[in-house]
Design a protein around this motif. Structure first.
Motif, PDB file in Angstrom:
ATOM      1  N   LYS A 133      30.534 -98.427 -25.936  1.00 28.68           N
ATOM      2  CA  LYS A 133      30.424 -99.871 -26.122  1.00 28.68           C
ATOM      3  C   LYS A 133      30.448-100.571 -24.762  1.00 28.68           C
ATOM      4  O   LYS A 133      31.281-100.287 -23.918  1.00 28.68           O
ATOM      5  CB  LYS A 133      31.576-100.390 -26.983  1.00 28.68           C
ATOM      6  N   GLY A 134      29.481-101.469 -24.570  1.00 29.05           N
ATOM      7  CA  GLY A 134      29.398-102.206 -23.318  1.00 29.05           C
ATOM      8  C   GLY A 134      28.463-101.587 -22.301  1.00 29.05           C
ATOM      9  O   GLY A 134      28.120-102.226 -21.296  1.00 29.05           O
ATOM     10  N   GLN A 135      28.035-100.330 -22.537  1.00 33.12           N
ATOM     11  CA  GLN A 135      27.111 -99.695 -21.600  1.00 33.12           C
ATOM     12  C   GLN A 135      25.676-100.061 -21.931  1.00 33.12           C
ATOM     13  O   GLN A 135      25.333-100.429 -23.050  1.00 33.12           O
ATOM     14  CB  GLN A 135      27.274 -98.178 -21.607  1.00 33.12           C
ATOM     15  N   ALA A 136      24.812 -99.933 -20.923  1.00 34.65           N
ATOM     16  CA  ALA A 136      23.416-100.327 -21.071  1.00 34.65           C
ATOM     17  C   ALA A 136      22.617 -99.274 -21.820  1.00 34.65           C
ATOM     18  O   ALA A 136      22.934 -98.078 -21.801  1.00 34.65           O
ATOM     19  CB  ALA A 136      22.807-100.546 -19.693  1.00 34.65           C
ATOM     20  N   ASN A 137      21.549 -99.748 -22.469  1.00 33.29           N
ATOM     21  CA  ASN A 137      20.645 -98.865 -23.204  1.00 33.29           C
ATOM     22  C   ASN A 137      19.638 -98.256 -22.230  1.00 33.29           C
ATOM     23  O   ASN A 137      18.471 -98.631 -22.194  1.00 33.29           O
ATOM     24  CB  ASN A 137      19.934 -99.652 -24.305  1.00 33.29           C
ATOM     25  N   ILE A 138      20.132 -97.324 -21.411  1.00 28.42           N
ATOM     26  CA  ILE A 138      19.288 -96.586 -20.470  1.00 28.42           C
ATOM     27  C   ILE A 138      19.425 -95.109 -20.819  1.00 28.42           C
ATOM     28  O   ILE A 138      20.485 -94.518 -20.622  1.00 28.42           O
ATOM     29  CB  ILE A 138      19.706 -96.837 -19.010  1.00 28.42           C
ATOM     30  N   GLU A 139      18.361 -94.532 -21.371  1.00 27.10           N
ATOM     31  CA  GLU A 139      18.439 -93.164 -21.876  1.00 27.10           C
ATOM     32  C   GLU A 139      18.724 -92.155 -20.765  1.00 27.10           C
ATOM     33  O   GLU A 139      18.442 -92.404 -19.584  1.00 27.10           O
ATOM     34  CB  GLU A 139      17.131 -92.797 -22.577  1.00 27.10           C
ATOM     35  N   LYS A 140      19.271 -91.027 -21.167  1.00 22.13           N
ATOM     36  CA  LYS A 140      19.727 -89.998 -20.224  1.00 22.13           C
ATOM     37  C   LYS A 140      18.632 -89.543 -19.273  1.00 22.13           C
ATOM     38  O   LYS A 140      18.831 -89.496 -18.051  1.00 22.13           O
ATOM     39  CB  LYS A 140      20.282 -88.797 -20.996  1.00 22.13           C
ATOM     40  N   ASP A 141      17.433 -89.192 -19.798  1.00 21.24           N
ATOM     41  CA  ASP A 141      16.358 -88.715 -18.936  1.00 21.24           C
ATOM     42  C   ASP A 141      15.870 -89.806 -17.991  1.00 21.24           C
ATOM     43  O   ASP A 141      15.545 -89.544 -16.828  1.00 21.24           O
ATOM     44  CB  ASP A 141      15.187 -88.203 -19.778  1.00 21.24           C
ATOM     45  N   ALA A 142      15.824 -91.044 -18.487  1.00 27.18           N
ATOM     46  CA  ALA A 142      15.417 -92.166 -17.628  1.00 27.18           C
ATOM     47  C   ALA A 142      16.449 -92.391 -16.531  1.00 27.18           C
ATOM     48  O   ALA A 142      16.094 -92.643 -15.369  1.00 27.18           O
ATOM     49  CB  ALA A 142      15.240 -93.428 -18.467  1.00 27.18           C
ATOM     50  N   ARG A 143      17.724 -92.284 -16.876  1.00 28.07           N
ATOM     51  CA  ARG A 143      18.776 -92.431 -15.863  1.00 28.07           C
ATOM     52  C   ARG A 143      18.633 -91.374 -14.777  1.00 28.07           C
ATOM     53  O   ARG A 143      18.736 -91.667 -13.586  1.00 28.07           O
ATOM     54  CB  ARG A 143      20.168 -92.309 -16.502  1.00 28.07           C
ATOM     55  N   LYS A 144      18.425 -90.158 -15.206  1.00 28.35           N
ATOM     56  CA  LYS A 144      18.306 -89.059 -14.256  1.00 28.35           C
ATOM     57  C   LYS A 144      17.142 -89.293 -13.300  1.00 28.35           C
ATOM     58  O   LYS A 144      17.248 -89.057 -12.084  1.00 28.35           O
ATOM     59  CB  LYS A 144      18.121 -87.735 -15.012  1.00 28.35           C
ATOM     60  N   LEU A 145      16.015 -89.789 -13.829  1.00 28.68           N
ATOM     61  CA  LEU A 145      14.846 -90.055 -13.005  1.00 28.68           C
ATOM     62  C   LEU A 145      15.109 -91.197 -12.021  1.00 28.68           C
ATOM     63  O   LEU A 145      14.716 -91.131 -10.844  1.00 28.68           O
ATOM     64  CB  LEU A 145      13.653 -90.399 -13.900  1.00 28.68           C
ATOM     65  N   ILE A 146      15.789 -92.223 -12.467  1.00 30.11           N
ATOM     66  CA  ILE A 146      16.119 -93.355 -11.591  1.00 30.11           C
ATOM     67  C   ILE A 146      17.062 -92.910 -10.479  1.00 30.11           C
ATOM     68  O   ILE A 146      16.875 -93.251  -9.302  1.00 30.11           O
ATOM     69  CB  ILE A 146      16.739 -94.507 -12.405  1.00 30.11           C
ATOM     70  N   PHE A 147      18.082 -92.146 -10.851  1.00 32.78           N
ATOM     71  CA  PHE A 147      19.017 -91.639  -9.830  1.00 32.78           C
ATOM     72  C   PHE A 147      18.279 -90.778  -8.803  1.00 32.78           C
ATOM     73  O   PHE A 147      18.509 -90.902  -7.595  1.00 32.78           O
ATOM     74  CB  PHE A 147      20.133 -90.829 -10.490  1.00 32.78           C
ATOM     75  N   ASP A 148      17.399 -89.898  -9.267  1.00 32.89           N
ATOM     76  CA  ASP A 148      16.641 -89.044  -8.348  1.00 32.89           C
ATOM     77  C   ASP A 148      15.779 -89.878  -7.406  1.00 32.89           C
ATOM     78  O   ASP A 148      15.632 -89.549  -6.221  1.00 32.89           O
ATOM     79  CB  ASP A 148      15.739 -88.094  -9.137  1.00 32.89           C
ATOM     80  N   ALA A 149      15.186 -90.950  -7.942  1.00 41.42           N
ATOM     81  CA  ALA A 149      14.297 -91.791  -7.142  1.00 41.42           C
ATOM     82  C   ALA A 149      15.032 -92.389  -5.949  1.00 41.42           C
ATOM     83  O   ALA A 149      14.498 -92.441  -4.829  1.00 41.42           O
ATOM     84  CB  ALA A 149      13.709 -92.903  -8.015  1.00 41.42           C
ATOM     85  N   VAL A 150      16.261 -92.835  -6.168  1.00 43.85           N
ATOM     86  CA  VAL A 150      17.046 -93.438  -5.083  1.00 43.85           C
ATOM     87  C   VAL A 150      17.674 -92.360  -4.207  1.00 43.85           C
ATOM     88  O   VAL A 150      17.693 -92.475  -2.977  1.00 43.85           O
ATOM     89  CB  VAL A 150      18.124 -94.373  -5.659  1.00 43.85           C
ATOM     90  N   ALA A 151      18.171 -91.299  -4.819  1.00 48.76           N
ATOM     91  CA  ALA A 151      18.825 -90.234  -4.055  1.00 48.76           C
ATOM     92  C   ALA A 151      17.866 -89.569  -3.077  1.00 48.76           C
ATOM     93  O   ALA A 151      18.277 -89.147  -1.991  1.00 48.76           O
ATOM     94  CB  ALA A 151      19.405 -89.188  -5.005  1.00 48.76           C
ATOM     95  N   GLY A 152      16.577 -89.476  -3.437  1.00 45.42           N
ATOM     96  CA  GLY A 152      15.595 -88.883  -2.543  1.00 45.42           C
ATOM     97  C   GLY A 152      15.458 -89.653  -1.246  1.00 45.42           C
ATOM     98  O   GLY A 152      15.205 -89.077  -0.181  1.00 45.42           O
ATOM     99  N   VAL A 153      15.634 -90.960  -1.320  1.00 45.97           N
ATOM    100  CA  VAL A 153      15.591 -91.789  -0.118  1.00 45.97           C
ATOM    101  C   VAL A 153      16.887 -91.633   0.676  1.00 45.97           C
ATOM    102  O   VAL A 153      16.876 -91.518   1.901  1.00 45.97           O
ATOM    103  CB  VAL A 153      15.360 -93.272  -0.483  1.00 45.97           C
ATOM    104  N   CYS A 154      18.011 -91.624  -0.042  1.00 41.75           N
ATOM    105  CA  CYS A 154      19.314 -91.460   0.633  1.00 41.75           C
ATOM    106  C   CYS A 154      19.370 -90.146   1.399  1.00 41.75           C
ATOM    107  O   CYS A 154      19.913 -90.085   2.504  1.00 41.75           O
ATOM    108  CB  CYS A 154      20.446 -91.493  -0.389  1.00 41.75           C
TER     109      CYS A 154
END
Length: 400
Positions: A133-154
Motif C-alpha cells: 500500500k502506497g507504492q507506485a504501480n511500476i511492474e517488476k520487469d519495468a523497474r529492473k529495466l529503469i534501474f539498469d538504464a541509470v546504473a549503466g551511466v553510473c
C-alpha cells in the motif's frame, strides 16, 4: 511504408510500452546529469526486437543537480488509451537522505538508486502483493529495466553516487479516468509496465563529445586558459589550496586524456588539471582512462615510487596491502616519505601529459586529498595557475 501506413494496415511496428519509455527517458536524464550530453534517442533490445525511442529534454526543469527527459508512448493498438502519453523521468542527486521517500523502490543490485512515482502514476490503495500500500504501480520487469538504464551511466561515471529516479505522466490521471475496467488496487494514474530488455552501454565517444562541447563553449566566450577536473570531489580543498572554484571547470569525468586532446585541437593556450589523487595519480603510469572498472594501479604506482625514493621492501609491501590512497598517504607521512614520493609521482605525470599534448599547450597538474589537501603539482603549474585564475574569474563574471 511509413509507421502510420503500417498501423493503418493493422500491423504493429515496434510497439512501445510505458516501461520502455520510462527506461529510455531515465537513461537520457542520467547521461545528461552525469556526463552533460543529451541523447536524441535510446535503443532497447527485447529478445531480438529492437526499439528505438526518441527522447526529449525539458530544459526548464533541468539544473546542476537534476535532469528531466520524456518519451512518447507510441505503437499501442486500441483499446490502449495510453497511446501518445508522455512518460517523464527526472534523475537528481540525493543531497539529503531524509528526503528520500520511504515508499521508493530499490534494487538489491544498485544500493545507490531510488525509484519513485510522481504525478499521474497509479499508487496502490491496498496491499496487493508484491506491491505494498502506497507504492507506485511500476511492474517488476519495468523497474529492473529503469534501474539498469541509470546504473549503466553510473558505472562508467565511476561512482555509486546516490540518485533519485522519478517517473511521472502529467496526463496520467485523465487517462486512468477513461479506463473502463480500472484496477481497484491502484488509484491516481496509469501503470508503468512492459517486458525486461537491455540498453546499449554509454559510448566513450559521447563522453568525449561532451568534453569537446564544454571546451568549445569556453573558447567561444574568449577563454584561452581552462580549468579541468574529473568532478567536484575535493572542491573545498582545491579552493583552499589554490583559490580556484570548480564552478567554471570543464568536467573531464574519467577521461583526462580526452580533455587534453580536445584542448589542443581547440587552440587552448593554458590547461590546469586538478582533482582527487585517487583518480589523477593513475596518470603517472600513463593511464588516461581513470575509471576504476577500466584501470587501476594506484597501489602499484605508490609502491613503485616508494621504492624509487629509497623506501624499504617492507614499506613497499605495506603500501601494496592498503585499500585507499589516504591510507597510503598516512603511512608515507608517518615514514617521512610523502613529499618525496609525491614529487616523484608528479614528475611522471608531467612526462605523461607532455607526451600527450606534444608541446601544443602549456599545462599544470595538481593533486589533492580530502584529508591532506594539496599533495603535489607539476613543474609549470604556478605559471599556468596565474593565467587560468585570471580567465576563469572573468568567465565566472560573464556567466552570472
Amino acid at each position: 511504408m511509413d509507421r502510420f501506413d503500417a498501423r493503418d494496415s493493422g500491423l504493429i511496428i515496434s510497439p512501445l510500452t510505458t516501461g520502455d519509455c520510462a527506461a529510455a527517458a531515465a537513461r537520457a536524464a542520467a547521461a545528461s546529469l552525469l556526463f552533460k550530453f543529451d541523447y536524441e534517442y535510446v535503443t532497447i533490445q527485447h529478445e531480438g526486437n529492437t526499439r528505438t525511442i526518441s527522447v526529449y529534454k525539458d530544459a526548464e526543469k533541468c539544473s546542476r543537480d537534476e535532469a528531466h527527459f520524456y518519451a512518447v508512448m507510441e505503437g499501442g493498438m486500441a483499446p490502449d488509451i495510453r497511446d501518445k502519453a508522455d512518460i517523464h523521468v527526472s534523475v537528481s542527486r540525493v543531497t539529503d537522505f531524509r528526503k528520500v521517500d520511504s515508499r521508493a523502490y530499490m534494487d538489491v543490485r544498485y544500493g545507490n538508486l531510488f525509484l519513485y512515482a510522481g504525478e499521474g502514476i497509479g499508487i496502490a490503495a491496498v496491499d496487493a502483493p508484491p506491491t505494498r500500500k502506497g507504492q507506485a504501480n511500476i511492474e517488476k520487469d519495468a523497474r529492473k529495466l529503469i534501474f539498469d538504464a541509470v546504473a549503466g551511466v553510473c558505472e562508467i561515471s565511476d561512482g555509486a553516487q546516490p540518485l533519485l529516479i522519478k517517473v511521472s505522466c502529467p496526463e496520467g490521471i485523465m487517462i486512468a479516468a477513461k479506463q473502463s475496467n480500472a484496477l481497484s488496487a491502484f488509484m491516481g494514474g496509469i501503470g508503468i509496465m512492459g517486458n525486461y530488455g537491455t540498453i546499449s552501454d554509454v559510448h566513450q565517444r559521447d563522453i568525449a563529445g561532451s568534453i569537446e562541447n564544454q571546451i568549445r563553449e569556453q573558447i567561444e566566450l574568449g577563454v584561452k586558459s581552462i580549468l579541468v577536473s574529473p568532478g567536484d570531489y575535493c572542491a573545498d580543498k582545491i579552493y583552499e589550496g589554490i583559490h580556484l572554484s570548480l564552478k567554471t571547470a570543464v568536467n573531464c569525468f574519467n577521461f583526462p586524456g580526452s580533455a587534453i586532446d580536445a584542448a589542443c585541437d581547440a587552440g587552448v593556450e593554458n590547461l590546469l588539471l586538478v582533482g582527487n589523487v585517487g583518480k589523477l595519480v593513475k596518470m603517472a603510469a600513463g593511464i588516461m582512462n581513470t575509471n576504476s572498472y577500466a584501470s587501476d594501479g594506484r597501489r602499484e604506482i605508490f609502491a613503485a615510487h616508494t621504492a624509487i625514493v629509497g623506501g624499504t621492501s617492507s614499506q613497499v609491501r605495506t603500501v601494496m596491502g592498503c585499500i585507499t590512497c589516504d591510507e597510503i598517504l598516512a603511512l608515507l607521512n608517518n615514514w617521512g616519505l610523502r613529499d618525496r614520493v609525491m614529487a616523484s609521482i608528479m614528475g611522471k605525470i608531467n612526462e605523461a601529459v607532455a607526451r600527450r599534448c606534444n608541446g601544443r599547450l602549456k599545462f599544470g597538474v595538481a593533486l589533492f586529498s580530502e584529508e591532506f589537501g594539496l599533495l603535489g603539482a607539476t613543474v609549470d603549474t604556478r605559471n599556468v595557475l596565474i593565467k587560468v585564475s585570471q580567465e576563469q574569474y572573468a568567465l565566472s563574471l560573464k556567466l552570472k
